[in-house]
Design a protein around this motif. Structure first.
Motif, PDB file in Angstrom:
ATOM      1  N   VAL A  48       0.834  -1.202   0.000  1.00 10.82           N
ATOM      2  CA  VAL A  48       0.000   0.000   0.000  1.00 10.82           C
ATOM      3  C   VAL A  48       0.871   1.254   0.000  1.00 10.82           C
ATOM      4  O   VAL A  48       0.608   2.217  -0.749  1.00 10.82           O
ATOM      5  CB  VAL A  48      -0.948  -0.007   1.211  1.00 10.82           C
ATOM      6  N   ARG A  49       1.889   1.269   0.846  1.00 11.05           N
ATOM      7  CA  ARG A  49       2.771   2.446   0.920  1.00 11.05           C
ATOM      8  C   ARG A  49       3.436   2.719  -0.433  1.00 11.05           C
ATOM      9  O   ARG A  49       3.494   3.868  -0.895  1.00 11.05           O
ATOM     10  CB  ARG A  49       3.832   2.227   2.003  1.00 11.05           C
ATOM     11  N   GLU A  54      14.809  -4.660  -0.477  1.00 10.49           N
ATOM     12  CA  GLU A  54      14.296  -5.363  -1.649  1.00 10.49           C
ATOM     13  C   GLU A  54      12.816  -5.022  -1.830  1.00 10.49           C
ATOM     14  O   GLU A  54      12.031  -5.099  -0.880  1.00 10.49           O
ATOM     15  CB  GLU A  54      14.473  -6.869  -1.497  1.00 10.49           C
ATOM     16  N   LEU A  55      12.434  -4.662  -3.049  1.00  7.07           N
ATOM     17  CA  LEU A  55      11.070  -4.219  -3.306  1.00  7.07           C
ATOM     18  C   LEU A  55      10.194  -5.281  -3.969  1.00  7.07           C
ATOM     19  O   LEU A  55       8.972  -5.123  -4.022  1.00  7.07           O
ATOM     20  CB  LEU A  55      11.087  -2.974  -4.210  1.00  7.07           C
ATOM     21  N   ASP A  56      10.801  -6.349  -4.462  1.00  8.46           N
ATOM     22  CA  ASP A  56      10.055  -7.296  -5.288  1.00  8.46           C
ATOM     23  C   ASP A  56       8.842  -7.882  -4.571  1.00  8.46           C
ATOM     24  O   ASP A  56       7.754  -7.989  -5.150  1.00  8.46           O
ATOM     25  CB  ASP A  56      10.975  -8.426  -5.770  1.00  8.46           C
ATOM     26  N   ASP A  57       9.001  -8.276  -3.304  1.00 11.61           N
ATOM     27  CA  ASP A  57       7.880  -8.891  -2.580  1.00 11.61           C
ATOM     28  C   ASP A  57       6.718  -7.916  -2.411  1.00 11.61           C
ATOM     29  O   ASP A  57       5.547  -8.301  -2.508  1.00 11.61           O
ATOM     30  CB  ASP A  57       8.336  -9.385  -1.208  1.00 11.61           C
ATOM     31  N   ALA A  58       7.038  -6.656  -2.129  1.00 11.96           N
ATOM     32  CA  ALA A  58       5.988  -5.660  -1.923  1.00 11.96           C
ATOM     33  C   ALA A  58       5.319  -5.259  -3.233  1.00 11.96           C
ATOM     34  O   ALA A  58       4.121  -4.964  -3.264  1.00 11.96           O
ATOM     35  CB  ALA A  58       6.568  -4.426  -1.235  1.00 11.96           C
ATOM     36  N   LEU A  59       6.084  -5.264  -4.328  1.00 16.69           N
ATOM     37  CA  LEU A  59       5.534  -4.856  -5.616  1.00 16.69           C
ATOM     38  C   LEU A  59       4.779  -5.981  -6.310  1.00 16.69           C
ATOM     39  O   LEU A  59       3.899  -5.722  -7.146  1.00 16.69           O
ATOM     40  CB  LEU A  59       6.661  -4.355  -6.532  1.00 16.69           C
ATOM     41  N   ARG A 108      -3.974   3.711 -10.422  1.00 13.16           N
ATOM     42  CA  ARG A 108      -4.365   5.058  -9.979  1.00 13.16           C
ATOM     43  C   ARG A 108      -5.760   5.052  -9.381  1.00 13.16           C
ATOM     44  O   ARG A 108      -6.033   5.746  -8.397  1.00 13.16           O
ATOM     45  CB  ARG A 108      -4.278   6.031 -11.149  1.00 13.16           C
ATOM     46  N   GLU A 109      -6.637   4.268  -9.973  1.00  9.57           N
ATOM     47  CA  GLU A 109      -7.997   4.168  -9.457  1.00  9.57           C
ATOM     48  C   GLU A 109      -7.999   3.606  -8.035  1.00  9.57           C
ATOM     49  O   GLU A 109      -8.668   4.146  -7.143  1.00  9.57           O
ATOM     50  CB  GLU A 109      -8.836   3.277 -10.371  1.00  9.57           C
ATOM     51  N   VAL A 110      -7.233   2.539  -7.808  1.00 12.97           N
ATOM     52  CA  VAL A 110      -7.169   1.929  -6.478  1.00 12.97           C
ATOM     53  C   VAL A 110      -6.526   2.894  -5.491  1.00 12.97           C
ATOM     54  O   VAL A 110      -7.004   3.056  -4.363  1.00 12.97           O
ATOM     55  CB  VAL A 110      -6.404   0.594  -6.523  1.00 12.97           C
ATOM     56  N   ALA A 111      -5.449   3.552  -5.898  1.00 15.50           N
ATOM     57  CA  ALA A 111      -4.781   4.510  -5.011  1.00 15.50           C
ATOM     58  C   ALA A 111      -5.734   5.624  -4.595  1.00 15.50           C
ATOM     59  O   ALA A 111      -5.695   6.105  -3.460  1.00 15.50           O
ATOM     60  CB  ALA A 111      -3.553   5.094  -5.695  1.00 15.50           C
ATOM     61  N   PRO A 116      -9.898   4.725   6.030  1.00 11.87           N
ATOM     62  CA  PRO A 116      -9.494   6.079   6.440  1.00 11.87           C
ATOM     63  C   PRO A 116      -8.166   6.127   7.190  1.00 11.87           C
ATOM     64  O   PRO A 116      -7.474   7.158   7.157  1.00 11.87           O
ATOM     65  CB  PRO A 116     -10.649   6.529   7.333  1.00 11.87           C
ATOM     66  N   ALA A 117      -7.780   5.043   7.835  1.00 12.62           N
ATOM     67  CA  ALA A 117      -6.513   5.039   8.582  1.00 12.62           C
ATOM     68  C   ALA A 117      -5.315   5.234   7.668  1.00 12.62           C
ATOM     69  O   ALA A 117      -4.222   5.583   8.139  1.00 12.62           O
ATOM     70  CB  ALA A 117      -6.374   3.731   9.354  1.00 12.62           C
ATOM     71  N   LEU A 118      -5.497   5.048   6.358  1.00 11.77           N
ATOM     72  CA  LEU A 118      -4.390   5.193   5.418  1.00 11.77           C
ATOM     73  C   LEU A 118      -4.156   6.640   4.986  1.00 11.77           C
ATOM     74  O   LEU A 118      -3.253   6.925   4.214  1.00 11.77           O
ATOM     75  CB  LEU A 118      -4.644   4.336   4.172  1.00 11.77           C
ATOM     76  N   GLU A 119      -4.966   7.558   5.504  1.00 11.49           N
ATOM     77  CA  GLU A 119      -4.822   8.952   5.094  1.00 11.49           C
ATOM     78  C   GLU A 119      -3.432   9.498   5.407  1.00 11.49           C
ATOM     79  O   GLU A 119      -2.886  10.311   4.662  1.00 11.49           O
ATOM     80  CB  GLU A 119      -5.885   9.820   5.766  1.00 11.49           C
ATOM     81  N   TRP A 120      -2.841   9.047   6.523  1.00 11.02           N
ATOM     82  CA  TRP A 120      -1.486   9.500   6.861  1.00 11.02           C
ATOM     83  C   TRP A 120      -0.526   9.169   5.729  1.00 11.02           C
ATOM     84  O   TRP A 120       0.305  10.006   5.331  1.00 11.02           O
ATOM     85  CB  TRP A 120      -1.013   8.834   8.163  1.00 11.02           C
ATOM     86  N   TYR A 121      -0.610   7.954   5.195  1.00 10.13           N
ATOM     87  CA  TYR A 121       0.299   7.559   4.119  1.00 10.13           C
ATOM     88  C   TYR A 121       0.052   8.369   2.852  1.00 10.13           C
ATOM     89  O   TYR A 121       0.991   8.734   2.137  1.00 10.13           O
ATOM     90  CB  TYR A 121       0.155   6.064   3.825  1.00 10.13           C
ATOM     91  N   LEU A 122      -1.201   8.656   2.560  1.00 12.94           N
ATOM     92  CA  LEU A 122      -1.517   9.470   1.392  1.00 12.94           C
ATOM     93  C   LEU A 122      -0.890  10.852   1.520  1.00 12.94           C
ATOM     94  O   LEU A 122      -0.207  11.333   0.605  1.00 12.94           O
ATOM     95  CB  LEU A 122      -3.043   9.591   1.250  1.00 12.94           C
TER      96      LEU A 122
END
Length: 234
Positions: A17-18, A110-115, A150-153, A161-167
């Motif tokens: 998500v981040r 390493e980013l592969d697992d997250a991506l 982009r639509e999902v983001a 709503p808890a993800l607003e900080w990351y946005l």
């Protein structure tokens, strides 16, 4: 130095998500002559840039220190000092920190697992640009944000709503260095000895108390102009 035994780890979902929100904030329209995958709405060039932006999201105290650097370069921008104060006068530096290792080119993970989940769900595509013919060395990673990504983001915060900080934070980090490449951002981060002197393959230590001490000094030295209301009251 941060002990590997004490390191907080984000879940794979948190990392995904981040990074989706960070890529969404950082992505630019494809350049002229670039041939991205179908439905691409934005492109992020180089893994170095993505890693360095991610570092400031994961280390709020380092981000606050950089905001103070910007404030000292432009003292009229008092909003920068206010942002640094909001970060450092809260528990954010501890609650939001997810440590990164220091490698040859600075903070790295390493980013592969997250991506991978983003690629599997059709939100993102990534590719590697190799060196000259006959070489297998990767010279650049390229990340393509697709329309679905982009639509999902854009709906993540609505759904959670808890993800607003990351946005908000990913947008702040990108705006702070808009137009700078990965190497330029890396060089700025290396200006802090705590970062640069971290031994290879060790976790980069926090600088929270150092940043808070600097904030107190800047606040003490900053004269806030009186508003018309203040002048009438006096």
């Amino acid at each position: 130095m941060v002990s590997s035994l004490a390191v907080r780890r984000a879940s794979r979902w948190q990392d995904s998500v981040r990074l989706l929100l960070l890529i969404d904030a950082a992505a630019k329209p494809p350049a002229e002559g670039e041939t991205p995958p179908a439905s691409t709405v934005g492109v992020v060039h180089t893994q170095v840039r993505l890693q360095k932006l991610d570092f400031w999201v994961r280390y709020p105290d380092y981000l606050a220190f950089e905001l103070m650097n910007e404030f000292e370069a432009a003292p009229d921008e008092t909003g920068l000092l206010a942002l640094a104060s909001d970060i450092l006068e809260s528990e954010e530096p501890d609650l939001r920190r997810f440590p990164m290792l220091r490698h040859k080119f600075g903070a790295f993970e390493e980013l592969d697992d997250a991506l991978a989940p983003l690629v599997e769900r059709g939100l993102l595509r990534k590719t590697q640009i190799l060196g000259r013919t006959g070489q297998k060395r990767v010279v650049e990673h390229v990340y393509f944000l697709l329309d679905r990504g982009r639509e999902v983001a854009g709906t993540l915060v609505q759904d959670a709503p808890a993800l607003e900080w990351y946005l908000n934070r990913t947008r702040l980090v990108v705006a702070l260095v808009d137009g700078l490449g990965g190497t330029q951002i890396k060089n700025r981060q290396y200006l802090l000895s705590d970062y640069a002197d971290t031994p290879w393959r060790q976790y980069i230590a926090p600088i929270t108390e150092q940043a808070r001490a600097r904030l107190r000094q800047l606040k003490a030295a900053t004269v806030v102009p009186m508003t018309d209301v203040d002048q009438e009251a006096s």
